[in-house]
Design a protein around this motif. Structure first.
Motif, short mmCIF file in Angstrom:
data_model
loop_
_atom_site.label_atom_id
_atom_site.label_comp_id
_atom_site.label_asym_id
_atom_site.label_seq_id
_atom_site.Cartn_x
_atom_site.Cartn_y
_atom_site.Cartn_z
N LYS A 15 5.64 -11.93 -9.25
CA LYS A 15 6.13 -10.84 -8.32
C LYS A 15 5.01 -9.82 -8.41
O LYS A 15 4.73 -8.96 -7.36
CB LYS A 15 7.40 -10.23 -8.87
CG LYS A 15 8.69 -11.07 -8.80
CD LYS A 15 9.81 -10.25 -8.94
CE LYS A 15 11.17 -11.01 -8.84
NZ LYS A 15 11.56 -11.31 -7.68
N LYS A 16 4.47 -9.50 -9.39
CA LYS A 16 3.28 -8.73 -9.35
C LYS A 16 2.30 -8.82 -8.65
O LYS A 16 1.83 -8.21 -7.65
CB LYS A 16 2.63 -8.53 -10.84
CG LYS A 16 1.65 -7.55 -11.24
CD LYS A 16 1.89 -7.13 -12.73
CE LYS A 16 0.58 -6.23 -13.04
NZ LYS A 16 -0.83 -7.10 -12.99
N SER A 17 1.71 -10.23 -8.37
CA SER A 17 0.46 -10.66 -7.61
C SER A 17 1.12 -10.54 -6.29
O SER A 17 0.35 -10.04 -5.22
CB SER A 17 -0.08 -11.74 -7.97
OG SER A 17 0.63 -12.64 -8.56
N ALA A 18 2.47 -10.86 -5.87
CA ALA A 18 2.84 -10.75 -4.67
C ALA A 18 3.01 -9.24 -4.18
O ALA A 18 2.65 -9.01 -3.14
CB ALA A 18 4.38 -11.25 -4.52
N THR A 19 3.04 -8.49 -5.25
CA THR A 19 3.40 -7.03 -4.77
C THR A 19 1.92 -6.40 -4.50
O THR A 19 1.74 -5.59 -3.43
CB THR A 19 3.80 -6.20 -6.03
OG1 THR A 19 5.04 -6.88 -6.39
CG2 THR A 19 4.10 -4.92 -5.55
N GLU A 20 0.92 -6.86 -5.41
CA GLU A 20 -0.56 -6.37 -4.93
C GLU A 20 -0.93 -6.86 -3.68
O GLU A 20 -1.61 -6.08 -3.00
CB GLU A 20 -1.27 -6.89 -6.17
CG GLU A 20 -1.28 -6.24 -7.62
CD GLU A 20 -1.58 -6.83 -8.89
OE1 GLU A 20 -2.27 -8.06 -8.66
OE2 GLU A 20 -1.35 -6.27 -9.85
N LEU A 21 -0.51 -8.17 -3.41
CA LEU A 21 -1.11 -8.75 -2.26
C LEU A 21 -0.29 -7.94 -1.03
O LEU A 21 -1.08 -7.60 -0.13
CB LEU A 21 -0.75 -10.03 -2.02
CG LEU A 21 -1.48 -10.95 -1.12
CD1 LEU A 21 -2.98 -10.76 -1.19
CD2 LEU A 21 -1.02 -12.29 -1.04
N ALA B 149 0.43 -4.86 -1.17
CA ALA B 149 0.13 -3.48 -1.01
C ALA B 149 -1.38 -3.52 -0.07
O ALA B 149 -1.57 -2.71 0.63
CB ALA B 149 -0.25 -2.94 -2.48
N VAL B 150 -2.15 -4.53 -0.43
CA VAL B 150 -3.31 -4.70 0.26
C VAL B 150 -3.00 -5.05 1.64
O VAL B 150 -3.64 -4.20 2.69
CB VAL B 150 -4.20 -5.74 -0.30
CG1 VAL B 150 -5.23 -5.92 0.73
CG2 VAL B 150 -4.89 -5.48 -1.54
N GLU B 151 -2.24 -5.91 2.09
CA GLU B 151 -1.79 -5.95 3.50
C GLU B 151 -1.25 -4.85 4.19
O GLU B 151 -1.70 -4.75 5.21
CB GLU B 151 -1.02 -7.44 3.47
CG GLU B 151 -1.55 -8.56 3.09
CD GLU B 151 -0.50 -9.90 3.28
OE1 GLU B 151 0.18 -9.79 4.34
OE2 GLU B 151 -0.48 -10.65 2.36
N ARG C 104 0.46 0.51 -5.52
CA ARG C 104 0.24 -0.90 -6.34
C ARG C 104 -0.89 -1.59 -5.83
O ARG C 104 -1.02 -2.50 -5.98
CB ARG C 104 1.46 -1.66 -5.68
CG ARG C 104 2.73 -1.16 -6.16
CD ARG C 104 2.67 -1.07 -7.31
NE ARG C 104 4.13 -1.04 -8.46
CZ ARG C 104 4.83 -2.01 -8.76
NH1 ARG C 104 4.69 -3.08 -8.29
NH2 ARG C 104 6.16 -1.54 -9.02
N ASP C 105 -1.81 -1.03 -4.98
CA ASP C 105 -3.11 -1.37 -4.72
C ASP C 105 -3.91 -1.61 -5.76
O ASP C 105 -4.98 -0.73 -5.73
CB ASP C 105 -3.48 -0.89 -3.33
CG ASP C 105 -4.74 -1.68 -2.70
OD1 ASP C 105 -5.16 -1.11 -1.79
OD2 ASP C 105 -5.05 -2.49 -3.27
N VAL C 106 -4.29 -2.34 -6.66
CA VAL C 106 -5.09 -2.23 -7.57
C VAL C 106 -6.46 -2.60 -7.24
O VAL C 106 -7.52 -2.16 -7.85
CB VAL C 106 -4.69 -3.41 -8.60
CG1 VAL C 106 -3.50 -2.85 -9.37
CG2 VAL C 106 -4.69 -4.81 -8.10
N ALA C 107 -6.53 -3.24 -5.86
CA ALA C 107 -8.07 -3.64 -5.61
C ALA C 107 -8.72 -2.27 -5.02
O ALA C 107 -9.99 -2.44 -4.58
CB ALA C 107 -8.11 -4.84 -4.29
N GLY C 108 -8.11 -1.27 -4.88
CA GLY C 108 -8.64 -0.25 -4.48
C GLY C 108 -8.61 0.33 -3.10
O GLY C 108 -9.18 0.99 -2.54
N GLY C 109 -8.20 -0.76 -2.52
CA GLY C 109 -7.97 -0.59 -0.85
C GLY C 109 -9.00 -1.12 0.06
O GLY C 109 -10.32 -0.38 -0.52
N MET C 110 -9.01 -1.81 0.87
CA MET C 110 -10.26 -2.06 1.72
C MET C 110 -10.69 -1.18 2.57
O MET C 110 -11.75 -1.14 3.07
CB MET C 110 -10.21 -3.74 2.26
CG MET C 110 -8.90 -4.04 2.38
SD MET C 110 -8.98 -6.12 2.70
CE MET C 110 -8.63 -5.83 4.45
N ASN C 111 -9.50 -0.37 3.13
CA ASN C 111 -9.81 0.27 4.28
C ASN C 111 -9.36 1.50 3.89
O ASN C 111 -8.46 2.01 2.97
CB ASN C 111 -8.90 0.06 5.41
CG ASN C 111 -9.23 -1.61 6.00
OD1 ASN C 111 -10.35 -1.76 6.09
ND2 ASN C 111 -8.15 -2.14 6.26
#
Lengths: 489, 629
Positions: free
Chosen positions: B286-292, B294-296, B615-622
């Motif tokens: 669930k966590k990675s689904a959430t992170e994904l 968030a990015v999307e 929830r966007d741990v990747a820091g957001g691409m945009n």
């Protein structure tokens, strides 16, 4: 008149000859071992995977808790239990030297003190015990196969391996398994040496062990186990390796054979509880040892559980509660009866013991062969080898053994009547029994019957359509009958 | 158009989901139904991440009972004697349904059967003819434990007399998200079990969580000692051995459910097992689904905001219309370039797939050649039927591994290609894909259950976008091949056959005790070699066909996917142009009103972005949407 003074005498002769020809001391010791084994009781080994229940079953057969049993892997050294007038324990090294070991009884079980003796140096341990059950059989306990500690499993494999036959190898095998696993089949197959037929359905039986657990200790577990054993008997993979499969609940048998009065007393006090309380206690092993129940100390219940298992308790307590069993001997008897031990004992009597002499002769010959192969070549050795070959080829008893193997393993196609007859011929020592007549039959009757059967089997053997193995089998049966005929002329 | 309304899990952040919902609404209001759909699926993934948990172990250790006990319902057949002989997949469904997947003579069939017949198909009981060719059985049940996306897979025990089954079982493992290793508490772990556990854990990805279920503790008097001993054995195997051991009893569980006794249920150990599964397997999923998501979500918001800002810009500065329209027309031209088979991405796709196909085919043939050589060498040195059986089994195992490897390589190649194609689109026409992350494989989709007829299959291709959308539940899964779809259908039917039915054992049957006729042995060896070669030929034929099919299908999928992206981009472009012109023609007052609406919209988007950014741990691409300038 029996007919197999033959091969035993021939083998004994070879051993005597070898004694004269061999100078090596160690070889001499081995030769003595072989000679002793030839005249001693049948040696039956218990093999199987770790925790299959070998030691427990062995104890049940001996009637005493000699072999240690424990939750974790236990038997680490091949241990030979044989009859002796006194009590003694010896550690035998790879070089044949033996060292007495101190021992004691711990809560009924034998406890051997290895002392400074490193297990690696020990080839096997010999326990001498004055048990009447050991008069006809020497029982050998082996470390479990497929052990995580590979050393232990390799010991068993080394001990059983046909090529490594030394004095002390088994004449017969009881193989324990909880369900048929490919390592079981691999093991059984590995020490089935097809060229000499060392171990085969002729001298191997399988036991479906810990039979109570197969049915997760439900009350009908043993019936379920019997159905499974019946199915296994038909499996091609097993039939070529063992003659039959019997289910045994070893723990019940062991405890039945060694039940103590105080244990019975504890059970009886439990049985007096209300039905509902008993049901609660019997729900699970943890439930049985529940500290909230005050009727019997937890420790006592723990040891009852260790002795009977939850199945044994589920079997015994209702019987006691209902008053159907009211004393220790009755309970002991009921446990043994339920366990399937009696069937195993009668199997050994019917199947192994009649062939004991032939099997021992074969083991002795194999041991002699192996011994010679490790000695320097010389004329004397060659003479011995020739002698061995001659006995192996000519001894009709060995041919009968081969016959039994081929028939039991299903390698040859015979009608059920013919198959039964062939087996009977191969095992019966008494001429009248061989031809299927009662023991008191007259010589003429026996001769006539023998003649009739000779014709039958010779005809079968001469059939051009039959394959050579079948022809060989028929020939052997015919010759067995001929021996009966000749003996009754 | 809301995110799926399946039962919310405790782990889902409801605020986050609400933000995702809002973003989806915004997208559809702004005439971007494609983005809306994408976010809906992302939300779905959070609520029901497809998590596949395989139960493995030696046979008769209680695996099927573990599955039944977790479900609280009898689904998988159990028996004192006979063991499970087919892979059984259990997942959620509205009504009870049983589907049998068979492969006969190269044809896949799916048949629905009555639930009562499951036993005869999945265990060794009954008619072997009925069981033949069964590759897997799927059971759908309306069980709440499965409603969250959990899929339980009951496998045939390893270690029975048919070692070929082990190869098939292990071939399924790379798809698992979690592994339950079942061993019973009446005796300690044996060497084969440890070896199996090690292999199983190694076959699965690093993200895999393995648990050990110590079964039958209700009858094992010494279960605590056994647990201790097992713990030591496991730890001794090293890092991979740090698998938690959970004692369970299916008997107690059954009783507890019948009597509604919570204390008894706790003693059965199953609540603890379920908790571990939830914590170690479903939780991370669930966590990675959430992170994904968030990015999307943020990428979608960024796109929407950018488009709104452009509109706003033109409303406030209508003189820029001409230039804006020029830009749009230029973009249109670039996009047009991308349509049609001559376009760069299309050719790239064709070329790369052809290369990939050649590569995997070569690898596979090489592996088969090696297997053939090893078989020949092996045959020269054996003498007995049993040795041949073992050689036959080794052959089957090697072949299974080679097949698994080939499909894994194929899938990796396809994913790589996909990334590259996305880059091409970006370079060529500035198409920014909100879902630029590699799509993982929805493991549950591997076991899709539809009774697919040919035309339905085509229809589901269109709906395939939905399936594709469900993929990516765990980004770590992106390397997984569609092996689950193909090995079972292809070679496993062959792999699971016993050496005897391969005709191999027969070559040695009836060997007599004293058979020393060298000529006979030589003859038999020849026969054995011939049988072995026949087997390898069959495998190559089957797998070759499957490979060709797979490549064709994947290529078509990719082509459709990217064609759609281009079409979408074109539509967005022309809509923007239309809007720009329409806005320009408005009266001043109207333009002001519209501008106000847009600013409000931008603010809402910014708020959504902030909620998603949590929830966007990747820091957001945009960058974030930002307010009106």
């Amino acid at each position: 008149m029996t007919m197999d003074g033959g091969v035993v005498e021939q083998v004994r002769g070879l051993l005597r000859l070898a004694e004269g020809l061999i100078a090596d001391d160690r070889a001499h010791a081995e030769l003595h071992g072989l000679t002793d084994a030839l005249d001693g009781p049948l040696r039956v080994a218990f093999a199987g995977r770790v925790k299959a229940g070998k030691s427990t079953l062995l104890n049940a057969l001996v009637g005493e808790r000699l072999a240690p049993t424990d939750a974790g892997e236990c038997t680490k050294v091949v241990t030979v239990y044989k009859h002796a007038r006194g009590y003694e324990v010896l550690a035998v090294g790879a070089d044949g030297a033996s060292l007495p070991l101190p021992f004691g009884r711990d809560g009924g079980a034998l406890k051997i003190d290895l002392g400074e003796c490193p297990p690696a140096a020990i080839d096997h341990i010999e326990v001498g015990w004055p048990s009447s059950e050991l008069r006809d059989l020497t029982l050998i306990d082996t470390p479990g196969l497929a052990s995580i500690d590979d050393v232990n499993s390799r010991r068993t494999q080394g001990f059983m391996a046909a090529e490594e036959r030394r004095a002390g190898g088994p004449d017969a095998v009881v193989y324990l398994m909880r369900h048929l696993h490919h390592t079981d089949a691999e093991f059984l197959d590995a020490f089935l040496d097809r060229t000499t037929g060392d171990v085969s359905p002729v001298n191997a039986v399988a036991v479906l062990s810990r039979a109570d657990e197969i049915g997760v200790c439900r009350l009908d577990a043993l019936e379920s186990a019997e159905r499974i054993a019946a199915r296994y008997r038909e499996l091609r993979d097993l039939r070529s390796l063992v003659s039959t499969v019997v289910p045994v609940a070893g723990l019940l048998a062991e405890t039945g054979q060694t039940l103590r009065e105080h244990e019975f007393a504890s059970l009886r006090s439990l049985a007096a509880e209300a039905r509902a309380t008993l049901d609660e206690l019997l729900v699970s092993v943890d439930g049985f040892c529940d500290p909230h129940y005050r009727g019997l100390p937890v420790e006592t219940r723990r040891s009852l559980l260790d002795r009977l298992g939850i199945f044994g308790l589920r079997l015994s307590l209702p019987e006691l509660a209902a008053g159907r069993i009211s004393n220790a001997p009755a309970l002991a008897q009921a446990l043994v009866a339920a366990s399937g031990l009696t069937e195993l004992q009668s199997l050994i009597r019917r199947h192994f013991l009649p062939r004991a002499q032939v099997l021992r002769s074969r083991s002795a010959l194999a041991g002699l062969s192996s011994l010679i192969s490790h000695l320097p070549r010389s004329d004397g050795m060659r003479e011995l080898e020739t002698g061995i070959e001659r006995v192996e080829a000519a001894a009709h008893e060995f041919a009968e053994l081969r016959l039994a193997h081929l028939v039991l393993s299903g390698t040859v196609e015979l009608s059920p009547e013919d198959a039964a007859e062939a087996e009977r011929v191969s095992i019966a020592r008494d001429p009248a029994t061989r031809v299927g007549l009662p023991k008191d039959a007259r010589a003429e009757t026996i001769r006539a019957a023998a003649q009739n059967r000779i014709e039958h089997w010779r005809t079968l053997s001469a059939d051009p359509l039959s394959d050579p193995v079948l022809a060989d089998v028929c020939e052997i049966v015919a010759r067995s009958y001929e021996a009966v005929f000749a003996a009754n002329t | 158009m809301t995110v799926s309304s399946a039962a919310p899990s405790a782990l889902a952040d409801s605020e986050f989901l609400a933000a995702l919902d809002a973003a989806s609404d915004a997208a559809s209001q702004l005439h971007r139904p494609d983005l809306s759909e994408q976010l809906n699926l992302a939300g779905d993934r959070i609520l029901r991440p497809a998590t596949v948990v395989c139960v493995v172990g030696e046979f008769k250790q209680g695996k099927s009972s573990v599955v039944n006990s977790l479900l609280g319902q009898f689904v998988c057949p159990t028996d004192d004697d006979l063991a499970t002989s087919a892979v059984t997949v259990v997942r959620f469904g509205g009504t009870v349904r049983v589907l049998v997947h068979r492969r006969i003579d190269g044809h896949d069939t799916v048949e629905e059967i009555a639930p009562a017949q499951v036993g005869s198909l999945v265990t060794e009981q009954g008619d072997p003819a009925v069981r033949a060719h069964v590759e897997r059985v799927e059971i759908e049940v309306p069980n709440p434990a499965l409603a969250g996306g959990l899929v339980l897979v009951d496998t045939p025990g390893v270690g029975g007399l048919s070692v070929g089954q082990a190869a098939a079982t292990l071939a399924y493992l790379p798809f698992a998200d979690g592994l339950i290793f079942a061993t019973d508490a009446t005796s300690e772990l044996s060497a084969p079990e440890i070896a199996l556990l090690r292999t199983a854990v190694e076959r699965c990805p690093t993200a895999l969580m393995a648990l050990m279920a110590l079964t039958k503790v209700d009858i094992a008097a010494n279960w605590r000692r056994i647990a201790e001993i097992d713990r030591n054995h496991l730890d001794a195997t090293g890092e991979k051995g740090r698998v938690p051991i959970i004692p369970v009893s299916s008997v107690l569980r059954q009783a507890a459910l019948r009597l509604h006794d919570a204390a008894l249920d706790a003693r059965s150990g199953y609540p603890a097992l379920a908790e571990e599964i939830s914590r170690r397997i479903i939780g991370p999923a669930k966590k990675s689904a959430t992170e994904l998501a968030a990015v999307e979500g943020r990428a979608v918001v960024a796109q929407l905001s950018a488009s709104l800002k452009a509109d706003l810009q033109l409303l406030e500065h209508p003189e820029g219309l001409e230039m804006a329209l020029q830009d749009l027309r230029a973009a249109q031209a670039r996009l047009d370039h991308l349509r049609g088979p001559g376009s760069r991405w299309s050719m790239q796709l064709g070329d790369r797939m052809a290369d990939l196909g050649a590569q995997v085919n070569y690898t596979f043939r090489a592996a088969m050649r090696t297997a053939s050589r090893e078989m020949d060498e092996g045959i020269e040195s054996i003498n007995t039927p049993e040795e041949w059986d073992r050689l036959g089994q080794e052959l089957q195992t090697h072949v299974a591994e080679a097949v698994a490897e080939v499909f894994a390589t194929l899938e990796r190649g396809v994913q790589e290609l996909r990334r590259d194609l996305a880059t091409t689109l970006m370079e060529e026409a500035g198409i920014v894909d909100a879902d630029a992350r590699p799509r993982g494989v929805d493991v549950a989709a591997l076991w899709t259950s539809a009774l697919i007829a040919e035309d339905e299959a085509l229809a589901s291709q269109a709906a395939g976008q939905t399936v594709a959308g469900l993929r990516g539940a765990q980004s770590g899964l992106s390397l997984f091949s569609l092996l689950g779809q193909f090995v079972p259908r292809g070679a496993v039917a062959l792999l699971m056959a016993s050496p005897l039915t391969l005709g191999i054992g027969i070559a040695f049957a009836g060997a007599s005790l004293r058979d020393s006729h060298r000529r006979k042995i030589a003859l038999r060896r020849q026969k054995a070699k011939a049988a072995g070669r026949q087997f390898l030929d069959d495998v190559q034929f089957e797998v070759g066909n499957e490979l060709a099919d797979t490549i064709r299908v994947r290529q078509r999928d990719l082509r459709d996917e990217f064609a759609e992206r281009v079409t979408n981009a074109l539509k967005v472009n022309s809509d923007a142009a239309a809007r720009a012109q329409a806005n320009a023609q408005q009266a001043e007052a109207e333009r002001g009103r519209r501008a106000g609406q847009i600013r409000a919209g931008l603010e809402r988007l910014a708020a959504i972005d902030r909620a998603l950014a949590v929830r966007d741990v990747a820091g957001g691409m945009n960058s974030n949407a930002g307010g009106p300038t």
